[in-house]
Design an enzyme around this catalytic site. Structure first.
Site: not given
Length: 510
Positions: A46, A102, A192, A334, A336, A405, A447, A454, A463
């Site tokens: 990314q 990271r 993940e 992670n 959100y 994240e 993040w 993305e 982000y």
């Protein structure tokens, strides 16, 4: 492991939520322990770009994006051009007062054939990046694998669908430990493993884009959504354990580092207080957290998964169970947003992961129910992060936890991202509340540090604390309001987070 104690713990958290328990709003950096670390993150495909330079081979994401699979038809060929701009970016990190960074390592750049010869130019790049971080006093956290394994391994034996990848991943990890471990103490093996296999082998929205009818989000040419996600996740757990055991046996005594794994996390609230919805909420957590963490802490999958998935769920032999059990030093998450969950009868006939979980979910109470893995809307819920951290501490033996994240998206042209500032304030506050309530949380990473490619949306939104102008070949960086706020928070212990932001992006003490 659905113990009665955990059931009571869940009920307690639900009661707190019902009574409006909120995270701390007024705090300073010094309210966190000195050893608690604040940072930001990116990942290799990314961020780096330079996909065909200096000996790098294609990853599955190169193949996937070049097939036009991303909504905006974009690729990571250039991305944020971090391969060429890393020195300036590390300087920018230092100016932003980041305490840690990271990043992930491209397997395709370091070992282009997937195994065997190390690419000298790839090795040089990561050594140079690490040396720059050391020079600027920034703590280094490395993610070995962030969804981008070499295409050659997918072509040869199906990548994560074959047990052969365990040996190749361990060799890749060995190179990283050997070459970088004198300067890197925090290793996360896999990003993940509770979501990646679903996107890659169930819905088909991640590379290599495998799925089967009727479960694929897009048309897939190959795959089996009912079994492949479980096989891939099983091999990821074995690969993580193998790499962790190798590190402990060969490197840990000298390098003094730790090895963990990352899981995607939602907090889940029952839609109603019915017994069925509370049970559905616990089942959701077993499928989400327990799928990865139960084997690594207790040696086997959650009983509800074994019951619902049946023979499609791979089993651990007795020796494998002992091998994976305890092979984890910390948990990375992670996080959100949160979801509301209610019971859904277990569907007859063919099922995938979402159907096996037998729940409906939604981002807000008033949303229509969906059985899909991701809801379409997700209101901010900083208490959700607080509850996740407390739940994981309680459920998995008090292992250290890093929020690896956490962030909020905005369109690329926005610089005055006040909504992201408020998001970061509230979620950092939720982290502090969890810490004060006994959660063993050790760090927080936004993040992400700057806009990148993305996986789900290309360049449509980002982000980043820093904006990257993707329409400019030079990929210039520009600090957003959130970057200036984060910098001020980390530098000035007398800044209160609930204070108003001034025109310079800092805050005045109240």
């Amino acid at each position: 492991m659905a113990s009665f104690c955990l059931f009571l713990f869940l009920l307690l958290l639900l009661l707190l939520a019902a009574h409006g328990a909120a995270p701390v709003l007024g705090f300073t950096r010094s309210d966190f322990p000195p050893e608690f670390v604040f940072g930001a993150a990116t990942s290799a495909y990314q961020y780096e770009g330079a996909v065909a330079e200096d000996g790098r081979s294609p990853s599955v994401w190169d193949t996937f994006t070049h097939a036009g699979k991303i909504a905006d038809k974009s690729t990571g060929d250039i991305a944020s051009d971090g391969y060429h701009k890393y020195k300036d970016d590390v300087k920018l990190m230092a100016e932003t007062n980041l305490e840690a960074y990271r990043f992930s390592i491209s397997w395709s750049r370091l070992i282009p054939n997937g195994r065997g010869a190390v690419n000298p130019k790839g090795l040089e790049y990561y050594n140079n990046l690490i040396d720059e971080l050391v020079k600027h006093g920034i703590q280094i956290h490395v993610m070995l694998y962030h969804l981008d394994f070499p295409q050659v391994l997918d072509d040869e034996y199906g990548g994560w669908l074959s047990h052969r990848i365990v040996e190749d991943f361990t060799e890749f990890a060995d190179v990283c430990f050997r070459e970088f471990g004198d300067r890197v103490s925090y290793w996360t093996t896999i990003d993940e493993p509770n979501v990646g296999p679903i996107g890659s082998y169930d819905s088909g929205i991640f590379a290599p884009g495998r799925c089967s009818e009727p479960f694929g989000v897009t048309k897939c040419t190959a795959g089996n959504s009912t079994v492949e996600p479980y096989i891939a996740a099983h091999n990821m757990i074995l690969a993580h354990a193998s790499a962790t055991r190798l590190y402990r046996e060969r490197y840990q005594a000298v390098q003094k580092g730790v090895v963990g794994i990352n899981v995607y996390s939602f907090w889940t609230y029952p839609l109603t207080n019915s017994t069925a919805d509370i049970a559905a909420t616990k089942r959701y957590q077993d499928f989400m957290f327990g799928w990865t963490l139960e084997p690594l802490v207790f040696g086997d999958y959650p009983q509800v998964m074994k019951t619902n998935v049946g023979s499609r769920l791979p089993s651990f032999t007795k020796s494998q169970s002992e091998f994976v059990k305890g092979a984890i030093d910390f948990i990375g998450i992670n996080h959100y947003y949160s979801v509301y969950v209610n019971d859904r009868p277990l569907k007859e006939g063919i099922r995938d992961y979402a159907a096996d979980m037998s729940v409906y979910q939604r981002g807000a109470r008033t949303d229509p129910a969906t059985s899909e893995y991701l809801p379409s809307v997700y209101p901010d819920d900083p208490e959700g992060l607080q509850f996740v951290l407390q739940y994981l501490t309680e459920s998995y033996g008090g292992l250290p936890i890093y929020v690896q994240e956490n962030g909020k998206a905005s369109s690329n042209d926005i610089l005055d991202d006040t909504d992201r500032v408020e998001y970061l304030k509230s979620y950092i506050g939720g982290t502090l509340t969890a810490l004060r309530n006994g959660a063993n949380v050790k760090g927080y990473f936004a993040w992400n540090f700057l806009d990148i490619f993305e996986f789900l949306g290309g360049y449509q939104s980002g982000y980043g604390l820093h904006r990257v102008d993707f329409n400019d070949k030079a990929r210039p960086r520009e600090a957003r309001l959130s970057a200036r706020w984060y910098s001020g928070f980390l530098k000035n212990n007398d800044i209160f987070v609930q204070s108003k932001i001034d025109d310079k992006g800092l805050v005045a003490r109240q």
